[in-house]
Design an enzyme around this catalytic site. Structure first.
Site, short mmCIF file in Angstrom:
data_model
loop_
_atom_site.label_atom_id
_atom_site.label_comp_id
_atom_site.label_asym_id
_atom_site.label_seq_id
_atom_site.Cartn_x
_atom_site.Cartn_y
_atom_site.Cartn_z
N GLU A 90 7.85 14.18 -3.73
CA GLU A 90 8.23 12.88 -3.16
C GLU A 90 8.44 11.92 -4.31
OE1 GLU A 90 5.26 11.34 -0.56
OE2 GLU A 90 5.36 13.02 0.79
N THR B 193 0.09 2.93 0.68
CA THR B 193 0.75 4.20 0.89
C THR B 193 2.17 3.88 1.33
OG1 THR B 193 0.70 6.29 2.15
CG2 THR B 193 -0.09 4.32 3.29
N THR B 194 3.01 4.90 1.47
CA THR B 194 4.41 4.65 1.85
C THR B 194 4.43 4.07 3.26
OG1 THR B 194 4.88 6.63 0.58
CG2 THR B 194 6.68 5.72 1.87
N ASN C 203 -0.23 17.54 1.36
CA ASN C 203 -0.11 16.55 0.29
C ASN C 203 -1.47 16.41 -0.41
OD1 ASN C 203 -0.26 14.00 -1.04
ND2 ASN C 203 1.61 13.39 0.00
N HIS D 175 3.44 13.08 -4.58
CA HIS D 175 4.29 11.90 -4.78
C HIS D 175 4.03 11.39 -6.19
CE1 HIS D 175 5.48 7.62 -3.16
NE2 HIS D 175 6.16 7.97 -4.24
N HIS E 11 3.36 11.57 8.11
CA HIS E 11 2.66 10.31 7.83
C HIS E 11 1.71 9.95 8.97
CE1 HIS E 11 1.62 6.57 5.94
NE2 HIS E 11 2.29 6.98 4.88
N GLY E 12 0.45 9.83 8.62
CA GLY E 12 -0.57 9.40 9.57
C GLY E 12 -0.99 10.48 10.56
N ARG F 125 -11.88 7.54 -11.91
CA ARG F 125 -12.71 7.61 -13.12
C ARG F 125 -11.91 7.99 -14.37
NH1 ARG F 125 -18.37 7.98 -12.63
NH2 ARG F 125 -18.90 6.50 -11.01
N HIS G 102 -3.69 12.82 4.11
CA HIS G 102 -4.97 12.12 4.17
C HIS G 102 -5.99 12.80 5.08
CE1 HIS G 102 -7.75 8.86 5.36
NE2 HIS G 102 -7.69 8.60 4.08
N GLU H 13 12.91 13.58 6.92
CA GLU H 13 11.52 13.60 7.36
C GLU H 13 11.32 12.33 8.18
OE1 GLU H 13 8.42 14.19 4.39
OE2 GLU H 13 6.96 13.25 5.72
N ARG I 27 4.39 8.63 -8.36
CA ARG I 27 4.75 7.22 -8.23
C ARG I 27 5.08 6.66 -9.59
NH1 ARG I 27 2.90 5.14 -2.88
NH2 ARG I 27 3.72 3.17 -3.59
N ARG J 259 -0.23 6.10 -10.18
CA ARG J 259 -1.58 5.73 -9.74
C ARG J 259 -2.42 6.94 -9.32
NH1 ARG J 259 -0.41 2.69 -4.04
NH2 ARG J 259 0.98 1.48 -5.34
N ASP K 21 -2.11 14.35 -3.06
CA ASP K 21 -2.21 13.09 -3.84
C ASP K 21 -3.63 12.52 -3.83
OD1 ASP K 21 0.50 13.26 -4.13
OD2 ASP K 21 0.97 11.56 -2.83
N HIS K 22 -4.30 12.63 -2.67
CA HIS K 22 -5.61 11.97 -2.55
C HIS K 22 -6.66 12.58 -3.47
CE1 HIS K 22 -4.35 9.27 0.53
NE2 HIS K 22 -3.81 10.26 1.19
N1 PXP Z 1 5.27 12.23 4.18
C1 PXP Z 1 5.59 11.26 3.30
C2 PXP Z 1 7.02 11.05 2.97
C3 PXP Z 1 4.59 10.48 2.68
O1 PXP Z 1 4.93 9.52 1.81
C4 PXP Z 1 3.23 10.76 2.99
C5 PXP Z 1 2.14 9.96 2.34
O2 PXP Z 1 2.12 10.20 0.99
C6 PXP Z 1 2.96 11.78 3.90
C7 PXP Z 1 3.99 12.48 4.52
C8 PXP Z 1 1.55 12.15 4.26
O3 PXP Z 1 0.95 11.09 4.94
P1 PXP Z 1 -0.61 11.17 5.29
O4 PXP Z 1 -1.34 11.15 3.98
O5 PXP Z 1 -0.84 9.95 6.12
O6 PXP Z 1 -0.82 12.46 6.03
#
Ligand code: PXP
Length: 235
Positions: free
Chosen positions: A69, A99-100, A6, A42, A189-190, A17, A212, A150, A44, A48, A8-9
């Site tokens: 996503e 976050t989700t 992912n 994702h 996630h996490g 900025r 992340h 998932e 959104r 964002r 997104d970060h």
């Molecule tokens: N899966 C889904 C559905 C998510 O929404 C996210 C966070 O955007 C992730 C996985 C990845 O989570 P993390 O950034 O904590 O690895």
């Protein structure tokens, strides 16, 4: 095992900025060079981090699974139908969250999800639902018509000791139940370099979706290496 990265970060830093760098599209390309089997973003509702422009470019340059996503809204379904990602993962979305935070509430929004899954599948787009590690939620996902689930590993990631072992059992049971129902099972996630192994060892798991921790490590070692190191851990 599919490792979906992912990015997104990377877009979050850019949007801090409102400029052109760092570019999540470049990050995606480097992640693929590092061994990513998929790229996840994702989009959104409040834009964002990931922007519509990122999606268009990612669709052109990502040669592996592009996983979008999104919330189950008319706007997002329209975007997905136009973009044609390789997979849509429907997630809950709240404006105020960082976050989700949890899995989908399949019970109060079942009809809306059923309709969204039907519309996406009619267009030939496979659909995954992001759900809590719950047997009931796996069964409801099957009824709703999803191709995959998932399983949310956020609680596993935050728990420690016995509580974490119990949560791992719930994730494992949910993966088994999904397979019994003929659904592909993913998790995410996490997850980090330090907690991913027990999850990656779950029999029959199709893929892990991680953001992340990989992007954080990438700040210091670069994206290619960060992805390669995670890929080595998940197998
Ligand atoms: N899966 C889904 C559905 C998510 O929404 C996210 C966070 O955007 C992730 C996985 C990845 O989570 P993390 O950034 O904590 O690895």
């Amino acid at each position: 095992m599919i490792l979906g990265v992912n990015v997104d970060h990377v877009a979050t830093v850019r949007q801090a900025r409102m400029t052109f760098e760092p570019d999540p599209v470049t990050a995606a390309t480097l992640a693929v060079l590092g061994g990513a089997d998929g790229i996840t973003v994702h989009l959104r509702e409040d834009r964002r981090h990931i922007q519509d422009r990122d999606l268009r470019l990612l669709r052109e340059v990502v040669p592996v699974e592009l996983n979008l996503e999104m919330a189950a809204t008319d706007e997002m379904i329209g975007i997905a139908v136009e973009l044609r990602p390789d997979l849509v993962t429907i997630v809950p979305e709240k404006r105020e969250e960082l976050t989700t935070e949890g899995g989908l509430d399949l019970h109060s929004s079942g009809d809306k999800l059923h309709d969204a899954v039907k519309r996406l599948k009619r267009e030939g787009i496979p659909v995954s639902l992001f759900i809590a590690p719950s047997i009931v939620d796996v069964d409801v996902s099957k009824e709703i018509g999803a191709d995959m689930v998932e399983i949310h590993t956020g609680h596993y990631a935050n728990a420690r000791g016995e509580e974490q072992r119990e949560e791992l059992k719930r994730v494992t049971a949910s993966v088994e139940r999904a397979r019994l129902n003929g659904l592909h099972a993913n998790a995410g996630h996490g997850l980090t370099y330090y907690n991913v192994r027990p999850v990656a060892s779950i029999e029959g798991l199709r893929g892990l979706y991680i953001g992340h921790s990989i992007i954080s490590r990438a700040l210091f070692v670069g994206i290619e290496r960060a992805v390669t190191e995670m890929k080595r851990l998940v197998g």
